[in-house]
Scaffold this motif. Structure first.
Motif, short mmCIF file in Angstrom:
data_model
loop_
_atom_site.label_atom_id
_atom_site.label_comp_id
_atom_site.label_asym_id
_atom_site.label_seq_id
_atom_site.Cartn_x
_atom_site.Cartn_y
_atom_site.Cartn_z
N LEU A 78 0.85 -1.22 -0.03
CA LEU A 78 -0.16 0.20 0.18
C LEU A 78 0.79 1.26 -0.06
CD1 LEU A 78 -2.95 -0.92 2.56
CD2 LEU A 78 -2.65 -1.15 0.10
N LEU A 79 0.95 1.92 -0.97
CA LEU A 79 1.70 3.12 -1.21
C LEU A 79 0.65 4.21 -1.14
CD1 LEU A 79 3.75 2.06 -3.99
CD2 LEU A 79 4.63 2.36 -1.81
N THR A 80 0.00 4.24 0.46
CA THR A 80 -1.16 5.19 0.55
C THR A 80 -0.89 5.70 1.86
OG1 THR A 80 -2.02 3.42 1.79
CG2 THR A 80 -2.69 3.58 -0.52
N PRO A 81 -1.73 6.83 2.19
CA PRO A 81 -1.21 7.58 3.42
C PRO A 81 -1.90 6.88 4.83
CG PRO A 81 -2.75 8.81 2.28
CD PRO A 81 -2.54 7.69 1.34
N GLY A 82 -2.03 5.65 4.62
CA GLY A 82 -2.83 5.01 5.85
C GLY A 82 -4.37 4.71 5.64
N PRO A 83 -4.90 3.59 5.88
CA PRO A 83 -4.02 2.34 6.27
C PRO A 83 -3.01 2.18 5.29
CG PRO A 83 -6.50 1.83 6.06
CD PRO A 83 -6.20 3.10 5.69
N LEU A 84 -1.81 1.77 5.91
CA LEU A 84 -0.69 1.60 5.11
C LEU A 84 -0.16 0.17 5.22
CD1 LEU A 84 0.76 2.01 7.71
CD2 LEU A 84 1.24 4.17 7.05
N THR A 85 1.06 -0.11 4.69
CA THR A 85 1.68 -1.55 4.61
C THR A 85 2.18 -1.70 5.87
OG1 THR A 85 2.07 -1.64 2.24
CG2 THR A 85 3.23 -2.93 3.65
N THR A 86 1.91 -2.55 6.87
CA THR A 86 2.44 -2.76 8.29
C THR A 86 3.43 -3.94 8.10
OG1 THR A 86 0.57 -4.22 8.49
CG2 THR A 86 0.33 -2.03 9.37
N SER A 87 4.31 -4.28 9.14
CA SER A 87 4.99 -5.15 9.06
C SER A 87 4.39 -6.68 9.31
CB SER A 87 6.09 -5.12 10.02
OG SER A 87 5.60 -5.42 11.33
N ALA A 88 4.90 -7.83 8.74
CA ALA A 88 4.23 -9.14 9.00
C ALA A 88 4.19 -9.18 10.74
CB ALA A 88 5.17 -10.15 8.45
#
Ligand SMILES: *Cc1c(COP(=O)(O)O)cnc(C)c1O
Length: 630
Positions: free
Chosen positions: A267-277
């Motif tokens: 996700l190259l978005t301002p949130g929700p975004l890519t979280t760690s595994a």
């Protein structure tokens, strides 16, 4: 499957830069019998079981001739035994001399512990030697829980799989593809491959390079690069899945393997975004809210948030509020501003405008000062308006306006307003944790953010850092029950971390993990550096591909970047879908006056990801062919 365990080799991998110990001990052992064995000859087979290694050395005609020449026992097996025994004596001394952890190991160990990744070792050393090494390693923070030598595998050592397979069994893991084997020799790589694990070779300080740290760092950089490239090449030829330069490089490798294993888009978005595994994994457990552990967890988060914002705990408190970020903003506005108050809102985007909409709904008297979408909030203009409107009691603004990615400076405006006795409210939703903010120094009354932005948690609650004295004076102000920030605060305080109503438990646990990972990364400063590097690379790369950023760099935040459509035939849908196919989710534009789209730089995103994104964008044809042919 996410990575469950890392199994390390010892010398040259975790300790003993350059794998000096076995070499020196072998040389001293042979020297004891008057035989000189060149270092290169010994190096060729490092990593083997030691008795086997000696047998191999005696298989060299020179060595054996020297042995016979000096009048020792002519039986090969006896010779091997004698040298082996001498080696055992020598290595004892040498081990202690060379047990220092390699650079990057301490950080790696802390990371593995944080991620709940098991740590084990296999070795060509004997159990006795490992017994000597373990306390020395433990003292330095390296604590492998399972340690396998060939004594446990009927004498079968590398390059066979037996020791590693044994370790995996001891760790109660079923899938060797969830295990990384790290070593510094070809035999290590083969052991990993034979056990069907992920086989990783470490280059710097390895046996393949074979120099002490002082020797290696004294080399000119070009020579270092050449040696590293040669070592990498050897590992790859042996079948290594990956190579890493230093031990610290295992951390981003694990992150990227974990994301790949989940097969989730970035996700190259301002949130929700890519979280760690590991943040995602935390949510696999259900929790009750009544529990004392949960209250303690909540309190620890409230405390940690003050630290992230440099808010003096004597003066400030933090209040968590269920819901998305806007719930936190609305709770703050309606709790902070009393019936007879007047709110000045400085805005340059949709989130500033949203505050005005909220104020209208809540029946809060407000003045709106609009700067357009590409100009920062000007302190001078705000102060001018205040001069003309002495009735203003409260002031609100957005720090990083996510509409465009513009960053509004908080100094010198906020401290000045505080001095004037105006209550200040800052929506720092998309900057807190990613851009350094010193709450105490600003003196800001309310600073709002949420779980799913730069702290890199998942959605579910907002939080407000509030000046205790200011918040204490707001009892009864709130126009609603659920979003009463004052009541929420007093409940947390009176009942040691109890939320008033049902809280998003999974989100809260994930958030604690995310905070730990923020600290582990090096805090806000380090995260800011990473985001800024992402932004810089994105901006330069996109410019090279013909996409012009909306904002000049001087006002651009490292959070999210807006790009103008390259021409009026640009089909955003098509562009978006092509990127989605390739595993990247971007964001449409939110600017009213220009056609734009946005790409976020925050979350578990690294410059390598941006590089991959740019490579994909370079190949997309986002202008429909029909339009071109006309
Ligand atoms: C994300 C964000 C919000 C809150 O949005 P929600 O969708 O309610 O979480 C508010 N302000 C800014 C600047 C934001 O980036």
């Amino acid at each position: 499957m996410a990575i469950q365990a890392v199994v390390f080799d010892w010398a040259g991998t975790t300790i003993d830069y350059g794998s000096r110990a076995p070499i020196v001990a072998f040389q001293r052992a042979f020297a004891h019998f008057g035989i000189d064995v060149p270092e290169a000859v010994i190096r060729a087979d490092v990593g083997l079981d030691k008795a086997e290694h000696i047998a191999k050395l005696f298989a060299q005609p020179d060595t054996w001739a020297a042995w016979l020449h000096s009048g020792h026992n002519a039986e090969r097996d006896v010779a091997i035994q004698e040298v082996y025994q001498q080696f055992q004596q020598e290595i004892r001394t040498v081990l202690t001399e060379t047990a220092q952890l390699k650079p990057g190991m301490q950080a790696l160990c802390a990371y593995l512990q944080l991620k709940h990744i098991a740590v084990a070792s296999t070795s060509g050393y004997t159990a006795d030697m490992i017994k000597q090494l373990l306390p020395l390693a433990n003292q330095q923070g390296y604590r492998p829980t399972v340690n396998v030598t060939s004594e446990l595998t009927a004498g079968v050592g590398r390059p066979q799989a037996d020791m590693l397979t044994f370790a995996i069994k001891q760790l109660h893991l079923d899938d060797p593809q969830s295990v990384i084997k790290v070593g510094d020799t070809v035999n290590d790589i083969l052991e990993g491959k034979n056990a069907h694990a992920i086989s990783v070779g470490v280059v710097v300080g390895s046996n393949l390079i074979g120099m002490s740290e002082a020797e290696f760092t004294a080399l000119p950089e070009s020579e270092q690069s050449r040696l590293k490239a040669a070592a990498r090449d050897t590992f790859i030829k042996a079948g290594a899945d990956y190579t890493i330069d230093s031990m610290a490089d295992l951390m981003p490798l694990i992150e990227s393997l974990d994301q790949k294993a989940l097969q989730v888009p970035l996700l190259l978005t301002p949130g929700p975004l890519t979280t760690s595994a590991s943040v995602k994994e935390t949510m696999l457990v259900d929790h009750g809210t009544w529990d004392d552990d949960y209250k303690v967890l909540t309190q620890s988060i409230r405390q940690a948030l003050l630290a992230v914002g440099h808010a003096d705990p004597e003066l400030y408190t933090s209040v968590l509020m269920q819901g998305s970020g806007s719930f936190g903003v609305e709770a703050t506005l309606q709790t902070a501003v009393p019936q007879d108050g007047t709110l000045l809102i400085a805005m340059n985007g949709a989130y500033g405008q949203r505050m005005a909409t909220m104020a209208t709904r809540l029946g809060i008297k407000h003045l709106d000062l609009d700067f357009g979408e590409t100009q920062i909030v000007s302190a001078e203009k705000v102060l001018n308006v205040l001069n003309q409107h002495p009735e203003v009691t409260h002031f609100a603004m957005v720090h990083s306006e996510t509409t465009t990615g513009i960053l509004n400076p908080l100094t010198p405006l906020i401290p000045k307003l505080v001095e004037m006795g105006i209550v200040t409210i800052v929506d720092a939703m998309s900057s807190f944790g990613g851009v350094p903010i010193d709450v105490t120094q600003l003196g800001v009354d309310y600073l709002i953010s949420s779980a799913n932005k730069c702290i890199q948690g998942v959605p579910g609650f907002a939080f407000v850092l509030a000046k205790q004295l200011t918040l204490a004076a707001t009892e009864g102000n709130a126009r609603s029950l659920s979003l009463d920030l004052y009541d929420q605060w007093t409940c947390f305080e009176a009942e040691a971390g109890k939320w008033r109503f049902t809280s998003p438990t999974h989100t809260v646990y994930a958030f604690r993990q995310a905070l730990n990972e923020l600290i582990e990364e090096g805090g806000v400063a380090a995260r800011h550096t990473r985001y800024a590097a992402n932004e810089k690379q994105l901006r330069a790369g996109m410019l090279a591909l013909g996409f012009e950023p909306l904002l000049p760099t001087a006002v651009q935040s490292p959070i999210i970047t807006s790009f103008k459509y390259p021409d009026n035939r640009f089909d955003f849908r098509r562009f978006y879908e092509s990127l989605k196919q390739a595993g990247f989710i971007i964001y449409p534009g939110k600017v009213s006056k220009a056609k734009t789209f946005r790409i976020g730089n925050i979350g578990e995103i690294y410059p390598e990801d941006i590089q991959q994104l740019l490579a994909v964008i370079a190949k997309i044809d986002a202008v429909p062919s029909a339009a071109v042919s006309q």
